[in-house]
Write a protein that holds these residues in place. Structure first.
Motif, short mmCIF file in Angstrom:
data_model
loop_
_atom_site.label_atom_id
_atom_site.label_comp_id
_atom_site.label_asym_id
_atom_site.label_seq_id
_atom_site.Cartn_x
_atom_site.Cartn_y
_atom_site.Cartn_z
N PHE A 76 1.03 -0.82 -0.17
CA PHE A 76 0.00 0.27 -0.02
C PHE A 76 0.88 1.59 0.45
N GLN A 77 -0.01 1.61 -0.96
CA GLN A 77 1.08 3.21 -0.25
C GLN A 77 0.38 4.28 0.59
N VAL A 78 0.97 5.72 1.02
CA VAL A 78 1.26 6.41 2.38
C VAL A 78 1.85 7.97 1.88
N TRP A 79 0.56 8.47 1.37
CA TRP A 79 0.46 10.27 1.22
C TRP A 79 0.84 11.01 1.31
N ASP A 80 1.66 11.98 2.21
CA ASP A 80 1.32 12.82 3.44
C ASP A 80 2.15 13.81 3.04
N PHE A 81 0.33 14.49 2.69
CA PHE A 81 -0.13 16.22 2.22
C PHE A 81 1.06 17.17 2.69
N PRO A 82 1.32 17.96 2.66
CA PRO A 82 1.66 18.88 2.66
C PRO A 82 0.63 20.25 3.31
N GLY A 83 -0.28 20.49 4.76
CA GLY A 83 -0.42 21.18 5.55
C GLY A 83 -1.94 22.35 4.47
N GLN A 84 -0.50 22.87 3.94
CA GLN A 84 -0.58 24.53 3.10
C GLN A 84 -1.40 23.62 1.63
N LEU A 85 -1.56 22.57 1.53
CA LEU A 85 -2.33 22.77 -0.24
C LEU A 85 -3.21 22.32 0.09
N ASP A 86 -4.16 23.08 -1.21
CA ASP A 86 -5.09 23.05 -0.76
C ASP A 86 -6.04 22.52 -1.89
N PHE A 87 -6.11 20.81 -1.87
CA PHE A 87 -6.17 20.36 -3.21
C PHE A 87 -7.80 20.07 -4.19
N LEU A 88 -8.91 21.26 -3.07
CA LEU A 88 -9.91 21.19 -3.69
C LEU A 88 -10.08 22.24 -4.61
N ASP A 89 -8.83 22.69 -4.40
CA ASP A 89 -8.61 23.80 -5.68
C ASP A 89 -8.59 23.12 -7.47
N PRO A 90 -9.59 23.76 -8.67
CA PRO A 90 -9.42 22.78 -9.49
C PRO A 90 -8.31 22.36 -10.45
N THR A 91 -7.25 23.06 -10.32
CA THR A 91 -5.82 22.08 -10.80
C THR A 91 -6.24 21.09 -10.40
N PHE A 92 -6.38 20.96 -9.47
CA PHE A 92 -5.54 19.12 -8.88
C PHE A 92 -7.05 18.28 -9.68
N ASP A 93 -6.56 17.61 -9.82
CA ASP A 93 -7.41 15.87 -10.48
C ASP A 93 -7.80 15.72 -9.45
N LEU A 94 -8.93 15.60 -9.22
CA LEU A 94 -9.12 15.09 -7.60
C LEU A 94 -9.68 13.69 -8.26
N ASP A 95 -9.53 13.30 -8.73
CA ASP A 95 -9.80 12.14 -9.46
C ASP A 95 -8.12 10.89 -9.23
N ALA A 96 -7.42 11.76 -9.44
CA ALA A 96 -6.43 10.84 -9.08
C ALA A 96 -5.49 10.90 -8.03
N ILE A 97 -6.37 11.79 -6.93
CA ILE A 97 -5.91 11.14 -5.47
C ILE A 97 -6.23 10.75 -4.57
N PHE A 98 -7.84 11.04 -5.06
CA PHE A 98 -9.18 10.09 -3.94
C PHE A 98 -9.36 9.44 -5.06
N GLY A 99 -8.54 8.42 -6.26
CA GLY A 99 -9.26 7.61 -7.19
C GLY A 99 -9.33 6.38 -6.76
N GLU A 100 -8.02 5.56 -6.39
CA GLU A 100 -7.77 4.56 -5.69
C GLU A 100 -7.84 4.18 -4.20
N ILE A 101 -8.12 5.74 -3.39
CA ILE A 101 -8.36 5.88 -2.11
C ILE A 101 -8.38 4.42 -1.04
N GLY A 102 -7.73 4.54 -0.35
CA GLY A 102 -8.44 2.93 1.05
C GLY A 102 -8.39 3.88 1.75
N ALA A 103 -8.25 4.61 2.79
CA ALA A 103 -9.17 5.68 3.64
C ALA A 103 -7.67 7.18 3.92
#
Lengths: 354, 377
Positions: A76-103
């Motif tokens: 499994f993979q562990v992705w550690d996100f920087p706190g200041q990052l706003d990934f809800l910004d439309p420039t982020f590909d949500l599917d790439a981040i949350f597509g195969e998410i386990g938790a």
């Protein structure tokens, strides 16, 4: 077992390398998110890279998404996100981040002002719910060491209340959200991760049933199936988990790994030949009863044995026996051997399906 | 930490009968003593040989150099982090540490503030420095004024050569963890050379230590090693036992401190590339004892386990409770048969080693029979 010690060393050395890109598809993903300085990188260093907790003080703040690939009984993979990052910004590909998410693990600093963290978590959940309703959200109320028990529970209740209110205001009921009180200075973080990881294991009920059988047949008080590298337990029997028994079992693994490191050096060939010669005249493999590591410690208090049995390179079974059961060791060893065979089969089946 | 300024000349009495006095003595010393009190209900009441046995161990060094911390870790089952709780030692902190039953360490933890030091060197000079078996002098590697430390050390050595010229001297260069790893050796060698040049006729044995790793166990194991009286005999017996059970290595641990008292290795065992294995084992087991004590809810000083077995493809190992005050660790080649035989033999040999725990007068003809008995199986 010494293979494991070596594997562990190697892994520690290679683990921080950047995660493989597209090739890593198909592995469940754990996302660590939360406000900056809430302790995300510390958690992943302590749990997955064996960093001593007090050294996490010196960790730099994370500038970009840190992807770690864990090779264990299950990749499994562990992705550690920087706190200041706003990934809800439309420039982020949500599917790439949350597509195969386990938790999704959301870390909240309990010793800090947490209102903003709760708000961000709420907006994240609200954004995710329409598209990914099945994402498990695990809230780690972190840094609770040093807080009094009452205060801990108060904080937990407050945070739960705020999140549930917000969600039901927006018409979302029964979202899969779990809360854990954690700290890197004790075993609670491992315990919380154990619960998170267990949700990702498809055949968990089978494993649990086997451990239940084992406990019932031999009168064990508790049995844990551990991932040796991270000390996360991936299955346990159905009796309630108590921290002391988890602690002693996980520390016992450390003892065994450390001792095997000291004495597990390669003996010279001539010595091995001498051992295989008369009066035994058997290969060393045939002289040992079990080809995996077996260990047992008998505590003075109540003569309670704690047993450890290696399952495969990554897993070990640790069991707390009932008082005075050391005398039935032969039978117990036999039973444990059978269960280990069963566990291995269960893992084999899920592998084949992939 | 409580202070003990009570003169404790009555220590022998406690061993024999009046254990009822015990609860009144505050925690720390009690912790050290209560181990041995119940072990030795019939210890010889004859105080003559006992008096001889009491060696004075002076623990000295500058204030804040870590004397009490290391003492607490070695003898009172503290973990490194707990030592933050310790306050400054006032005057001399006397403790009698029972070691292997018949060896009582008369440990003088001397507070290191200048005023106390002057006092030891003037008014109490004879009281402190007479009849000393061992002087352990702790240097703080981080010390700003090393020259001054040397000066104090020098006066201590002078006083020692005046009253106990036969004492052995150990110097511990402490807090090594605070130095950058690649400079450690240079700084250490530097300091040691300077200190040894100031040691007069004493042959000071140096150690680099830190409470945060196993180096502390190494130093203390060697110091203790020199204090055990019938060591040659024990080593010979262990060797005999080892040969009979085909062991690769045998270690004898003291029960409460888990220091290696004695060891024996076969020709194969000597090839083990891990040279710091004794102190690492001590460290591992002592740390695990903390966990077991939390689990069982018994005090840290109480005995925590009876037996540990480990069977692997490359070796087997067991650590079993041996005599009242010792644990025996045996490393064996792999194989069920070898393992079980060795366990039985060690259990049989146990009675022959019991004299470790009793007064030395009976030890004369004991050891030789150990091998005979064990081979009968």
């Amino acid at each position: 077992m010494e293979n494991r010690a070596i594997a562990q060393k190697k892994d520690a050395a290679t683990a921080p390398a950047p995660a493989p890109g597209p090739a890593a598809k198909g592995k469940p993903r754990l996302l660590l998110m939360g406000q900056r300085r809430s302790g995300k990188s510390s958690i992943s260093s302590v749990v997955f890279h064996k960093m001593p907790p007090n050294e996490t003080l010196f960790l730099e703040s994370t500038a970009r998404v840190q992807k770690d690939s864990m090779h264990s009984f299950m990749d499994f993979q562990v992705w550690d996100f920087p706190g200041q990052l706003d990934f809800l910004d439309p420039t982020f590909d949500l599917d790439a981040i949350f597509g195969e998410i386990g938790a999704l693990i959301w870390v909240i600093d309990a010793q800090d002002e947490y209102l903003e963290a709760v708000n961000r978590l709420n907006s994240t959940i609200l954004n995710l719910q329409p598209n990914y309703p099945n994402v498990n959200v695990e809230v780690f109320i972190h840094k609770v060491d040093g807080l009094s028990d009452d205060y801990k529970l108060d904080i937990q209740r407050d945070i739960m209340q705020r999140i549930q209110d917000e969600l039901s205001d927006n018409g979302i009921e029964n979202a899969p959200i779990n809360f854990h009180l954690t700290s890197i200075y004790n075993h609670s973080i491992f315990e919380a991760f154990s619960k998170v990881i267990q949700k990702l294991i498809p055949h968990l009920p089978t494993l649990e049933a086997m451990l239940n059988n084992l406990c019932r047949a031999n009168g064990f008080e508790k049995a844990y199936l551990f991932d040796v590298l991270s000390k996360i337990y991936i299955a346990t029997d159905s009796s309630p988990v108590d921290m002391p028994s988890y602690e002693i079992c996980s520390d016992y693994i450390d003892v065994i790994v450390d001792i095997s490191e000291i004495y597990g050096w390669a003996r010279p060939q001539s010595y091995i030949e001498y051992l295989e010669g008369p009066p035994w005249n058997h290969k060393l493999e045939d002289q040992v009863a079990c080809k995996d590591a077996e260990s047992c410690i008998v505590l003075s208090d109540g003569r309670r044995p704690i047993m450890l049995r290696e399952v495969n390179k990554y897993l070990a079974l640790v069991m707390v026996g009932k008082e005075g059961s050391y005398s039935q060791m032969a039978m117990i060893t036999e039973n444990v051997g059978t269960i280990v065979g069963g566990l291995l089969k269960a893992f084999e089946i899920t592998k084949a399906r992939k | 930490m409580p202070l003990f300024l009570i003169p404790r000349d009555d220590i022998q009495v406690i061993d024999d009968s009046s254990s009822s006095d015990e609860p009144e003595i505050p925690t720390m010393e009690q912790q050290m003593n209560n181990l041995s009190v119940q072990d030795e209900p019939v210890a010889s009441p004859v105080s003559e040989p006992r008096k001889q046995k009491k060696k004075k161990v002076l623990l000295m060094g500058k204030s804040g150099s870590g004397k009490s911390s290391m003492r607490s870790i070695i003898f009172s089952n503290y973990v490194a982090k707990d030592t933050r709780r310790l306050g400054a030692t006032i005057d001399v902190d006397l403790s009698h540490v029972k070691f292997l039953g018949n060896l009582t360490l008369n440990l003088w933890d001397c507070g290191g503030q200048d005023a106390f030091m002057e006092n030891y060197l003037s008014q109490q000079r004879q009281h402190v420095f007479s009849n000393v078996g061992v002087l352990i002098y702790v240097f703080d590697i981080e010390s700003r004024d090393f020259d001054r430390d040397l000066l104090t050390y020098r006066s201590i050595i002078t006083a020692l050569s005046q009253f106990s010229p036969g004492a052995s001297v150990y110097i511990l260069i402490h807090k090594m963890d605070l130095v950058v790893p690649n400079q450690r050796e240079d700084i250490y060698n530097d300091r040691v050379a300077l200190i040894q040049s100031k040691s007069d006729s004493f042959n000071a044995t140096p150690f680099a230590t830190s409470i945060w790793d196993q180096s502390l166990y190494k130093a203390w194991a060697e110091i203790i090693h020199d204090l055990v009286p019938n060591l040659d005999q024990i080593e010979k017996d262990l060797g005999n036992l080892g040969k009979i059970i085909m062991a690769e290595e045998i270690l004898l641990f003291e029960r409460s401190s888990f220091l290696v008292v004695s060891s024996w290795a076969s020709d194969i065992g000597k090839l083990n590339p891990t040279t710091d294995r004794f102190e690492r084992l001590s460290n591992i087991i002592k740390n695990f004892k903390q966990t077991t004590s939390r689990y069982t809810g018994t005090p840290k000083s109480a005995e925590q386990f009876n037996l540990l077995e480990l069977k692997l493809q490359t070796f087997s190992l067991f650590i079993q409770k041996f005599t009242t005050n010792t644990y025996l660790a045996v490393v064996l080649p792999p194989g069920e048969t070898t393992f079980n035989c060795a366990q039985l033999n060690c259990a049989l040999a146990r009675s022959q080693f019991e004299d470790l725990d009793s007064p030395p007068k009976r030890s004369a003809d004991r050891g030789a029979t150990a091998s005979g008995e064990a081979s009968a199986v």
